[in-house]
Design a protein around this motif. Structure first.
Motif, PDB file in Angstrom:
ATOM      1  N   UNK B  77      19.414 -22.572 -28.471  1.00 45.54           N
ATOM      2  CA  UNK B  77      20.647 -22.754 -29.242  1.00 45.54           C
ATOM      3  C   UNK B  77      21.188 -24.172 -29.044  1.00 45.54           C
ATOM      4  N   UNK B  78      21.195 -24.626 -27.783  1.00 39.70           N
ATOM      5  CA  UNK B  78      21.744 -25.960 -27.501  1.00 39.70           C
ATOM      6  C   UNK B  78      20.879 -27.055 -28.118  1.00 39.70           C
ATOM      7  N   UNK B  79      19.553 -26.957 -27.935  1.00 39.72           N
ATOM      8  CA  UNK B  79      18.700 -28.036 -28.439  1.00 39.72           C
ATOM      9  C   UNK B  79      18.629 -28.017 -29.969  1.00 39.72           C
ATOM     10  N   UNK B 141      17.540 -31.314 -21.806  1.00 39.13           N
ATOM     11  CA  UNK B 141      17.817 -30.834 -23.155  1.00 39.13           C
ATOM     12  C   UNK B 141      18.081 -31.998 -24.095  1.00 39.13           C
ATOM     13  N   UNK B 142      18.762 -33.029 -23.567  1.00 40.70           N
ATOM     14  CA  UNK B 142      19.062 -34.172 -24.428  1.00 40.70           C
ATOM     15  C   UNK B 142      17.758 -34.836 -24.867  1.00 40.70           C
ATOM     16  N   UNK B 143      16.756 -34.825 -23.975  1.00 36.20           N
ATOM     17  CA  UNK B 143      15.448 -35.375 -24.325  1.00 36.20           C
ATOM     18  C   UNK B 143      14.825 -34.628 -25.491  1.00 36.20           C
ATOM     19  N   UNK B 144      14.941 -33.301 -25.457  1.00 41.04           N
ATOM     20  CA  UNK B 144      14.377 -32.499 -26.545  1.00 41.04           C
ATOM     21  C   UNK B 144      15.168 -32.707 -27.835  1.00 41.04           C
ATOM     22  N   UNK B 145      16.495 -32.811 -27.699  1.00 43.86           N
ATOM     23  CA  UNK B 145      17.327 -33.051 -28.885  1.00 43.86           C
ATOM     24  C   UNK B 145      16.918 -34.355 -29.564  1.00 43.86           C
ATOM     25  N   UNK B 146      16.763 -35.407 -28.751  1.00 46.48           N
ATOM     26  CA  UNK B 146      16.390 -36.707 -29.314  1.00 46.48           C
ATOM     27  C   UNK B 146      14.982 -36.654 -29.919  1.00 46.48           C
ATOM     28  N   UNK B 147      14.071 -35.937 -29.239  1.00 43.57           N
ATOM     29  CA  UNK B 147      12.699 -35.854 -29.747  1.00 43.57           C
ATOM     30  C   UNK B 147      12.647 -35.130 -31.090  1.00 43.57           C
ATOM     31  N   UNK B 207      15.431 -24.245 -38.994  1.00 42.21           N
ATOM     32  CA  UNK B 207      14.166 -23.513 -38.962  1.00 42.21           C
ATOM     33  C   UNK B 207      13.119 -24.292 -38.170  1.00 42.21           C
ATOM     34  N   UNK B 208      12.968 -25.585 -38.487  1.00 38.92           N
ATOM     35  CA  UNK B 208      11.924 -26.384 -37.834  1.00 38.92           C
ATOM     36  C   UNK B 208      12.139 -26.443 -36.324  1.00 38.92           C
ATOM     37  N   UNK B 209      13.370 -26.738 -35.903  1.00 32.74           N
ATOM     38  CA  UNK B 209      13.636 -26.915 -34.467  1.00 32.74           C
ATOM     39  C   UNK B 209      13.485 -25.584 -33.728  1.00 32.74           C
ATOM     40  N   UNK B 210      14.070 -24.533 -34.281  1.00 35.67           N
ATOM     41  CA  UNK B 210      14.035 -23.239 -33.599  1.00 35.67           C
ATOM     42  C   UNK B 210      12.592 -22.756 -33.462  1.00 35.67           C
ATOM     43  N   UNK B 211      11.766 -23.001 -34.483  1.00 33.17           N
ATOM     44  CA  UNK B 211      10.400 -22.498 -34.484  1.00 33.17           C
ATOM     45  C   UNK B 211       9.407 -23.380 -33.734  1.00 33.17           C
ATOM     46  N   UNK B 213       7.077 -25.267 -31.129  1.00 30.79           N
ATOM     47  CA  UNK B 213       6.545 -25.066 -29.783  1.00 30.79           C
ATOM     48  C   UNK B 213       5.973 -26.345 -29.187  1.00 30.79           C
ATOM     49  N   UNK B 214       5.292 -27.133 -30.011  1.00 34.79           N
ATOM     50  CA  UNK B 214       4.538 -28.265 -29.464  1.00 34.79           C
ATOM     51  C   UNK B 214       5.449 -29.285 -28.768  1.00 34.79           C
ATOM     52  N   UNK B 215       6.494 -29.707 -29.449  1.00 35.19           N
ATOM     53  CA  UNK B 215       7.367 -30.733 -28.879  1.00 35.19           C
ATOM     54  C   UNK B 215       8.088 -30.177 -27.654  1.00 35.19           C
ATOM     55  N   UNK B 216       8.531 -28.923 -27.726  1.00 29.76           N
ATOM     56  CA  UNK B 216       9.288 -28.381 -26.599  1.00 29.76           C
ATOM     57  C   UNK B 216       8.375 -28.082 -25.405  1.00 29.76           C
ATOM     58  N   UNK B 217       7.114 -27.730 -25.659  1.00 27.35           N
ATOM     59  CA  UNK B 217       6.167 -27.557 -24.548  1.00 27.35           C
ATOM     60  C   UNK B 217       6.036 -28.853 -23.766  1.00 27.35           C
TER      61      UNK B 217
END
Lengths: 288, 277
Positions: B77-79, B141-147, B207-211, B213-217
């Motif tokens: 939710x946050x990212x 989390x900020x890293x993932x948000x920026x990515x 949709x894209x962010x929630x779904x 896996x690759x970037x968040x892995x």
């Protein structure tokens, strides 16, 4: 026209986008290009090794398999284009319940590949639902995901199922631009429905068909990671390894970034070619 | 449509049969997941196809608490929220400037952003990972948000630029005459006028962010997002299908709700982006 303030602030407004894209996409691309010619382990010393990494990649059986798998996938492209096209035409011609079909067909496309992969894993694995179903009818169960002969086919089928609704939407949007008068005129001339499809609708849709073919190919090369990750992990062996998954596996080893970077560069060249095609088709569409 | 021949109408009715079967296959996973999530593991093994008779919510509780889905959910939710907000702000700023302001290198900068569409995350996986390590953004989390923002941005900038370039530039000139600064014009004029495009982009990017896996892995290796959590759940509880399907229902619920509520915007957004795009 543009005042001094406008010139400065215009640049300032684009700056965040440029910084983000530059720092996380363009700079890494350049870095990867350099990395692919070195034997760096990433942390210590590194030396320029010329095209050694590319030679090693070309001789890597896993890479060759991933290319072969990609080519098999691309050979199925006609199905990926024709199935949604056929459905779009049927809906366009007024199949009862067409609006519902359109919405329902698109539904799997909003689910993540991990969700779809996890569900199909339960369905397709050896002790899974599909085999239980087959056995109930006295048929021989198949190890859909664990067998090298069927794993890639299963993966392709799931991805096709998950994405045909997206192509269908694009075709529907294209069909709405096909002149109704043209169809009417053909009909008055006594053309049968199939003749109208073949001689009027499909030629008018050609740019859209090309677009869907290119976008599908791009999707096959870059959006199956989640599905492969949970459905087959690239296996058995390399039976379902695609280049994007191979890069993931290689980067996980961490001690050979140059090697992984070389595979990435090969994928980039292919992607850039496809993207160029896509942009050309898009700009031609705009001129229609 | 116009008057169809009788024969054609009959053909369309016949086509309806396979089309209905295909449609059922598209919604079946929802039924499959919900139905099995409500069973006990024993109940599932005894009868995997049957309709659930004694529904239990234990699987949801277990997935949410013991399998830590609640933590992963918070991360997602946050990212996702952070990235979508950042995406909308950055792309509407850039789109406004590129479409309406006159400044040097305007076309060049637009081309750079558009060209970066050609660089998917797979192609830059290794150096991208090293970049976020160097910036100390791994496991944040900020890293993932920026990515997320970096990788989903070009399409959004393109859409906003296309949207704003259809509006008259006089809007800006008139507001400037009235003494508004350019920042005020963006906030008071461009953001409200850009609402339709921003809503579409907001939904698509969610949709894209929630779904993803690759970037968040890659970025969040210690904590997880809900999709990575589901992938792990599948690995850890291979034999417990009801638990897995309960996790799937929880992870997919927000997206399914968004789809049902915003179906029209999603469908139109994609169609417009594809054909006009």
């Amino acid at each position: 026209m543009g005042s001094k303030a406008e010139r400065r602030i215009g640049l300032l407004f684009v700056l965040p986008a440029i910084v983000l894209v530059g720092l996380f996409r363009i700079f890494p691309l350049a870095w990867g290009f350099v990395l692919s010619f070195t034997n760096s382990n990433g942390f210590g010393k590194s030396a320029f090794v010329g095209i050694d990494n590319y030679v090693a990649v070309a001789n890597d059986p896993a890479f060759r398999d991933s290319i072969e798998n990609t080519l098999i996938l691309i050979a199925t492209l006609p199905i990926w284009v024709m199935l949604p096209l056929l459905l779009a035409i049927l809906i366009h011609q007024g199949v009862p319940g067409g609006k519902i079909f359109r919405a329902v067909y698109f539904f799997p496309a909003v689910l993540s590949t991990v969700i779809i992969g996890s569900i199909f894993n339960v369905v397709l694995r050896f002790d899974g639902s599909l085999n239980a179903f087959l056995k109930a009818f006295g048929l021989i169960p198949v190890d859909w995901l664990g067998n090298g002969a069927t794993a890639l086919g299963s993966l392709i089928a799931v991805q096709l199922w998950a994405t045909f609704g997206m192509s269908l939407l694009i075709f529907m949007a294209g069909l709405s631009t096909v002149s109704k008068e043209l169809i009417e005129a053909a009909r008055l001339d006594g053309a049968k429905p199939v003749q109208i499809w073949v001689h009027v609708i499909i030629p008018a849709l050609r740019p859209i068909i090309e677009f869907v073919a290119v976008v599908t190919t791009i999707g096959v090369l870059t959006s199956m990671f989640g599905l492969i990750y949970v459905l087959t992990a690239g296996g058995p062996g390399t039976a379902t390894t695609l280049p994007e998954f191979l890069i993931w596996l290689e980067q996980g080893k961490m001690n050979q970034p140059g090697y992984a970077a070389a595979i990435s560069m090969v994928l980039f060249v292919v992607m850039a070619g496809l993207a160029y095609l896509q942009i050309r088709i898009m700009s031609r569409n705009a001129n229609l | 449509m116009s008057i169809l021949a009788k024969r054609e109408k009959r053909l369309l009715w016949i086509a309806c049969v396979p089309m209905t079967l295909l449609a059922l296959s598209c919604v079946y996973p929802v039924f499959f997941s919900l139905n099995n999530a409500l069973k006990t593991n024993k109940g599932y093994i005894l009868d995997r196809f049957g309709l659930v008779t004694q529904p239990t919510f234990d699987n949801f509780v277990t997935a949410w608490q013991r399998a830590h889905l609640s933590d992963y959910f918070v991360n997602s939710v946050i990212t996702t929220g952070g990235a979508v907000l950042l995406l909308l702000v950055v792309s509407s700023l850039a789109g406004f400037a590129l479409a309406m302001l006159r400044f040097p290198f305007r076309r060049f900068l637009f081309m750079v952003i558009l060209a970066s569409l050609m660089i998917p995350v797979q192609v830059v996986l290794v150096p991208f990972y090293r970049t976020i390590i160097a910036l100390d953004l791994v496991n944040t989390r900020i890293g993932l948000i920026i990515s997320y923002t970096a990788f989903f941005l070009p399409f959004s900038v393109y859409m906003m630029t296309a949207f704003y370039s259809r509006l008259p530039r006089e809007l800006v000139e008139a507001a400037r005459m009235d003494g508004a600064t350019i920042l005020q014009i963006w906030w008071n004029v461009m953001l409200p006028m850009g609402k339709p495009a921003l809503i579409t982009l907001g939904i698509l990017n969610t949709l894209y962010c929630w779904n993803d896996v690759l970037i968040s892995l890659l970025v969040l290796q210690k904590e997880r997002t809900v999709m990575v959590g589901i992938a792990a759940l599948r690995g850890e509880y291979t034999t417990n299908v009801p638990l897995l399907t309960a996790g799937i229902v929880l992870a997919a619920a927000p997206i399914v709700i968004i789809y049902v509520v915003f179906q029209r915007q999603i469908v139109n957004g994609i169609a417009v982006g594809a054909v006009k795009g």
